[in-house]
Write a protein that holds these residues in place. Structure first.
Motif, PDB file in Angstrom:
ATOM      1  N   VAL A  32      43.956  65.971  66.615  1.00 24.65           N
ATOM      2  CA  VAL A  32      45.063  66.487  67.431  1.00 24.65           C
ATOM      3  C   VAL A  32      46.258  65.563  67.267  1.00 24.65           C
ATOM      4  N   THR A  33      47.413  66.138  67.527  1.00 22.96           N
ATOM      5  CA  THR A  33      48.641  65.352  67.458  1.00 22.96           C
ATOM      6  C   THR A  33      49.063  64.947  68.861  1.00 22.96           C
ATOM      7  N   VAL A  34      49.213  63.672  69.066  1.00 25.93           N
ATOM      8  CA  VAL A  34      49.657  63.144  70.356  1.00 25.93           C
ATOM      9  C   VAL A  34      51.110  62.722  70.203  1.00 25.93           C
ATOM     10  N   LYS A  35      51.937  63.393  70.961  1.00 21.95           N
ATOM     11  CA  LYS A  35      53.371  63.096  70.836  1.00 21.95           C
ATOM     12  C   LYS A  35      53.679  61.720  71.416  1.00 21.95           C
ATOM     13  N   ALA A  36      54.511  61.047  70.721  1.00 16.15           N
ATOM     14  CA  ALA A  36      54.923  59.713  71.178  1.00 16.15           C
ATOM     15  C   ALA A  36      55.835  59.852  72.398  1.00 16.15           C
ATOM     16  N   PRO A  37      55.748  58.945  73.336  1.00 14.19           N
ATOM     17  CA  PRO A  37      56.629  59.008  74.523  1.00 14.19           C
ATOM     18  C   PRO A  37      58.096  58.834  74.122  1.00 14.19           C
ATOM     19  N   LYS A  86      51.307  60.494  66.898  1.00 10.64           N
ATOM     20  CA  LYS A  86      50.032  59.946  66.396  1.00 10.64           C
ATOM     21  C   LYS A  86      49.012  61.053  66.159  1.00 10.64           C
ATOM     22  N   LYS A  87      48.229  60.853  65.122  1.00  7.65           N
ATOM     23  CA  LYS A  87      47.094  61.733  64.853  1.00  7.65           C
ATOM     24  C   LYS A  87      45.848  61.083  65.466  1.00  7.65           C
ATOM     25  N   VAL A  88      45.205  61.782  66.356  1.00  7.90           N
ATOM     26  CA  VAL A  88      44.049  61.230  67.070  1.00  7.90           C
ATOM     27  C   VAL A  88      42.843  62.151  66.867  1.00  7.90           C
ATOM     28  N   VAL A  89      41.710  61.540  66.586  1.00  7.38           N
ATOM     29  CA  VAL A  89      40.465  62.305  66.423  1.00  7.38           C
ATOM     30  C   VAL A  89      39.780  62.421  67.770  1.00  7.38           C
ATOM     31  N   GLN A  90      39.441  63.633  68.137  1.00  3.27           N
ATOM     32  CA  GLN A  90      38.676  63.888  69.350  1.00  3.27           C
ATOM     33  C   GLN A  90      37.304  64.430  68.962  1.00  3.27           C
ATOM     34  N   ALA A  91      36.266  63.883  69.599  1.00  3.64           N
ATOM     35  CA  ALA A  91      34.896  64.265  69.251  1.00  3.64           C
ATOM     36  C   ALA A  91      34.183  64.816  70.476  1.00  3.64           C
ATOM     37  N   LYS A 141      66.116  52.150  71.966  1.00  2.00           N
ATOM     38  CA  LYS A 141      64.913  51.949  71.156  1.00  2.00           C
ATOM     39  C   LYS A 141      64.721  53.115  70.196  1.00  2.00           C
ATOM     40  N   LYS A 142      64.022  52.822  69.086  1.00  2.00           N
ATOM     41  CA  LYS A 142      63.769  53.830  68.059  1.00  2.00           C
ATOM     42  C   LYS A 142      62.589  54.717  68.460  1.00  2.00           C
ATOM     43  N   GLN A 143      62.690  55.971  68.170  1.00  2.00           N
ATOM     44  CA  GLN A 143      61.628  56.921  68.489  1.00  2.00           C
ATOM     45  C   GLN A 143      60.371  56.596  67.671  1.00  2.00           C
ATOM     46  N   GLU A 144      59.221  56.438  68.361  1.00  2.00           N
ATOM     47  CA  GLU A 144      57.937  56.216  67.688  1.00  2.00           C
ATOM     48  C   GLU A 144      57.453  57.528  67.086  1.00  2.00           C
ATOM     49  N   PRO A 145      56.754  57.464  65.947  1.00  2.00           N
ATOM     50  CA  PRO A 145      56.224  58.711  65.369  1.00  2.00           C
ATOM     51  C   PRO A 145      55.044  59.225  66.194  1.00  2.00           C
TER      52      PRO A 145
END
Length: 919
Positions: free
Chosen positions: A655-660, A672-677, A666-670
């Protein structure tokens, strides 16, 4: 050993003689030094030199040379190659001496070893028997017979047994030259078929092997008791006395001593039963009792002292006096009588025992040129008849396969023996089986007792002379003359007190010749017994086609189908017939093959499939992308377990977790791709998901792999496979493994616990009552699952560890890397039994399976499958698959697997499947 006598030669070719080593009926053995300049210069050798009077007989010369060629062909394994064979040296009676040289190996003859240390222990007996059986297997594979076994022809070296005789001359108890070019040979043993007037065959070697093993196990032989003149009758009719033989070996030895040759095991079967890993493997780390090892070392020291005393060839006549080493003959058999024609007969007796009558076997002057040791099937006469060469009783039988255990995956048939002519054999053409000679030892049939004294051994005495007619001879090859009545032989039936000395006698000499007794009645046939180590005949064998990809998984469906999956397809084999009934490409890379009502459920990498058992047609399919739409890109691992209609498995998706949103400036963080099991429960009959519960993701690519280790009415206990743990998981666990408990109805995680110091990869299982059994260090320990309270502990084998145990009935069956299999009481932890598979401790612990009745336990590893009685640990049988017989075929290294199905156990190794009936 003793100093050289005046009549002894001082040189044989490039070898300078140092001392007398031992005497045999037909030869004298010398310790010598290689004084040549080529390879091997300076090495110690043992020269076997034929007695001059016998060497003058042409028939003897041919036979001696033939047996030397046999030694060359058998070289390797437990047979050392000869260094040289010659006919030079000192002249005696106008004939050049016959001799062979072999490298010296410190070793004691079996007869001497028994005299020094008494009966051999069980492990040493297994190594001894397996080593000899391995040699016999090579001989028999070529359709030939050895006939060279006796307590003085079998040596015990530091690393295993050796053999020094490769035909009847080498194993002769006496050999005599007679007037008119006749040769008389007396052997040490008579077999039931020879007593009955039949030719000796491969089973004859097995009978003598049985006698040798009984002798090594007890210090005497099974047919000792009774009058000497009735020895032949006892061999043919009496049951062997084996009460003193160790119980574990008694049935195997009894099988070798079966009266009916067809009931005896093959040499390969004996070798496999005694040491399936091979005699060399079992002998690693030493095998001789301490007293024998010391005697062998002392003998070597004496021989090395001889080497140090040797100065130069010119001083060869000044050979130093040699004191007897422990275990070496106290006296050399006295040469007391000259036979007609200049032959020398060996006489003498054991201390306190009168010298026996020494009946001889005169062989009529009908020459045979087929004296090659590779054809010692039959018997007949050897001699000269105005230069004419004859074949006597040279009927050859096709070779018989030796089966490695009992049933081979792909039975193979050795090539038929090539047709040979008298000319070929006379000139030493290659025999149809491979190659082997041996280093220094007590010679065959020396007439020494177990203490090295000459004579009759343990109370045996010469028996009466019995005139025995030869069986009808076939018309010889090349139009040679047929055998006439001059083929009448005389065979002595002597008491069988010890092997060779005091043994029954039979003339077995010359290629393709056999003189056999006909005056004794063979024992009536007995029901064939199943030998330990011999599995039942498989009901069927299925070979997965080599044109298809290799099997990945195999499973049973309702005791009706064996479902085999591969990278290309799934296929089903009828469990009744072993015939493939269908194949389905849709189920490629699948697993499980569970019963889903009347359908066959297969879990594939991208979908679930329900197949018709009749033809494999896809009745229903569920693609993960369609069945779990809220989990796009779901990746499913192999099933964690199943119970009834429910399967448990793990899956993961990304899943894609949007950066805050970043703070001002401050620069926008990319993102994140997170694995959920998740852990899933799924009903394969209703085709419905029951529940899912989140679980920690595993090592990349992220799907954890779970295994259900225990099922209880209200929950399941699972463990994550170590290969899917993340580095953070491993660090947090501090080297310990843990179990998770999930509610069966809701999937809720109840707890996560550790048990003692059990490692993440420790063998572990549980029962329905909430008790866990886990490998902890080198021990096996039980725990209360919910409290982690230790209950009992059993000690493992030093340097080993326990594998995954198996709960069955009142027992926990144990398996160790040391190849120990056992049964422990579930309540107390008391070992009920513990037995070895007798396989070298390599790789992991064997995998366990119990038959559906619970009566038979199977241990499968990389080397074999071993069946045990689950109740008492009796080892029932072993099975080994030879793999692909084609030399150009693929190498088979896959371990064995077992699947219990009704009254069968299915054994798999790579592409081969066997259905064995079991209790």
């Amino acid at each position: 050993m003793e100093a050289l006598r005046s009549e002894d030669p001082r040189r044989f070719g490039r070898f300078t003689v140092l001392a007398r080593f031992q005497e045999t009926a037909s030869a004298v053995r010398y310790v010598a030094r290689d004084t040549g300049t080529g390879v091997g210069a300076g090495e110690t050798a043992v020269i076997t030199a034929a007695r001059p009077a016998l060497a003058a007989v042409p028939a003897f010369r041919r036979r001696f040379e033939a047996e030397a060629r046999t030694a060359e062909r058998l070289a390797g394994g437990w047979v050392a190659p000869p260094l040289e064979t010659g006919g030079g040296g000192r002249e005696a009676d106008g004939a050049g001496l016959l001799w062979t040289a072999a490298g010296y190996v410190p070793a004691l003859p079996l007869a001497e070893a028994i005299g020094i240390a008494g009966p051999m222990p069980k492990r040493a007996l297994r190594i001894l028997g397996a080593g000899i059986a391995e040699i016999l297997s090579r001989v028999h594979a070529g359709g030939a017979v050895l006939q060279g076994l006796a307590p003085d022809t079998v040596l015990l070296a530091e690393d295993g047994p050796r053999l020094t005789a490769f035909g009847p001359l080498g194993a002769a108890a006496t050999a005599e030259a007679r007037p008119g070019g006749q040769l008389s040979v007396r052997l040490g043993y008579l077999t039931p078929e020879q007593v009955a007037g039949k030719e000796a065959g491969a089973p004859s070697d097995l009978f003598v092997l049985g006698l040798l093993l009984a002798y090594a196990a007890t210090g005497t032989t099974p047919f000792t008791e009774g009058p000497p003149e009735e020895a032949a009758r006892r061999i043919a009719e009496a049951d062997p006395e084996l009460e003193s033989v160790p119980e574990e070996l008694r049935e195997l030895i009894a099988g070798c001593l079966a009266k009916d040759p067809a009931e005896r095991p093959t040499a390969g079967t004996v070798a496999a039963e005694l040491a399936l890993e091979g005699a060399a493997g079992l002998a690693r780390g030493g095998w001789l009792p301490e007293r024998l090892a010391a005697a062998v070392a002392e003998q070597e020291a004496r021989v090395r002292a001889l080497e140090g005393a040797w100065e130069a060839p010119e001083a060869a006549d000044a050979v130093p006096e040699v004191a007897d080493a422990p275990g070496v003959a106290d006296t050399v058999p006295e040469v007391a009588e000259a036979a007609p024609g200049g032959a020398v007969l060996q006489k003498g007796g054991a201390v306190g025992t009168p010298a026996p009558a020494d009946p001889q076997v005169p062989l009529a002057p009908d020459a045979t040129a087929n004296a090659d040791a590779g054809a010692t099937h039959g018997t007949g006469d050897i001699g000269e008849d105005q230069g004419t060469t004859r074949f006597l009783n040279t009927v050859r039988k096709p070779p018989h396969s030796d089966r490695v255990t009992t049933q081979l995956a792909l039975p193979h048939q050795p090539p038929a023996l090539p047709a040979t002519s008298a000319h070929q054999h006379t000139h030493g053409s290659p025999a149809p089986y491979p190659a082997a000679v041996l280093p220094g030892s007590a010679g065959p049939g020396s007439g020494q007792d177990a203490n090295g004294r000459s004579g009759n051994g343990r109370g045996g005495s010469g028996g009466p002379m019995v005139a025995l007619p030869l069986p009808p001879a076939p018309t010889p090859p090349s139009g040679g003359p047929a055998l006439d009545r001059r083929g009448l032989l005389t065979v002595a039936a002597a008491a069988v007190g010890g092997l060779v000395v005091g043994g029954g006698a039979v003339a077995v000499i010359g290629g393709g010749e056999s003189a056999v007794a006909t005056d004794a009645k063979p024992a009536p046939p007995k029901p064939r017994r199943t030998l330990p180590g011999q599995p039942p005949e498989p009901r069927w064998i299925y070979a997965h086609p080599s044109s298809e990809s290799a099997p990945l998984t195999a499973a049973l469906w309702q005791d009706r189908l064996l479902v085999v999956t591969s990278e290309s397809q799934a296929s089903a084999v009828d469990l009744r017939t072993g015939e493939r009934v269908w194949q389905r490409a849709d189920a490629a890379d699948g697993q499980a093959a569970l019963a889903a009502g009347d359908l066959c459920f297969v879990a594939g990498p991208t979908e679930f499939l329900w197949l018709a058992p009749k033809d494999g047609a896809v009745v229903h399919r569920l693609r993960y992308a369609d069945g779990f739409t809220d989990l796009p890109g779901l990746q499913v691992e192999r099933l964690a377990g199943h119970s009834g209609t429910v399967v448990w498995f793990t899956g993961s998706h990304t899943v894609t977790v949007k950066a805050p949103k970043p703070k001002k400036g401050k620069k926008q963080e990319p993102d994140k791709k997170v694995v959920q099991a998740h852990l899933f429960a799924y009903d394969i009959v209703r085709r419905a998901e029951l529940w899912r519960t989140p679980v920690p993701a595993g090592r990349a690519p992220g799907t954890p792999l779970y295994r259900v280790v225990a099922e209880r009415p209200a929950d399941i206990l699972v463990r994550q496979e170590p290969s899917t743990l993340t580095p953070a998981d491993v660090k947090a666990a501090k080297g310990k493994g843990s179990l998770r408990c999930f509610d069966r109805e809701t999937g809720k995680l109840r707890w996560t616990k550790q048990y003692g110091t059990a490692a993440p990869n420790a063998g572990i299982t549980g029962d329905e009552g909430g008790v866990l059994y886990a490998s902890v260090g080198a021990d096996l320990q039980s725990f209360e699952a919910d409290t982690t309270k230790p209950l009992w502990r059993v000690t493992g084998t030093q340097g080993s560890y326990f594998g995954t145990p198996l709960v069955a009935g009142p027992f926990v069956h144990t398996t160790e890397r040391s190849q120990q299999i056992g049964a422990v009481e579930r309540e107390t932890g008391r070992f009920v039994w513990r037995r070895s598979t007798e396989v070298p401790a390599a790789g992991g612990a064997p995998a366990l399976t119990v038959s559906t009745t619970g009566e038979t336990l199977f241990a499968a590893d990389a080397a074999q499958v071993t069946a045990f009685s689950a109740a008492d640990g009796e080892r029932l049988w072993k099975f080994q698959d030879i793999g692909v017989a084609d030399p150009k075929g693929e190498t088979v290294s896959a371990p064995y697997r077992t699947l219990a199905s009704g009254t069968n156990v299915i054994v798999q190794r790579a592409r081969s499947f066997y259905a064995f009936p079991v209790a």
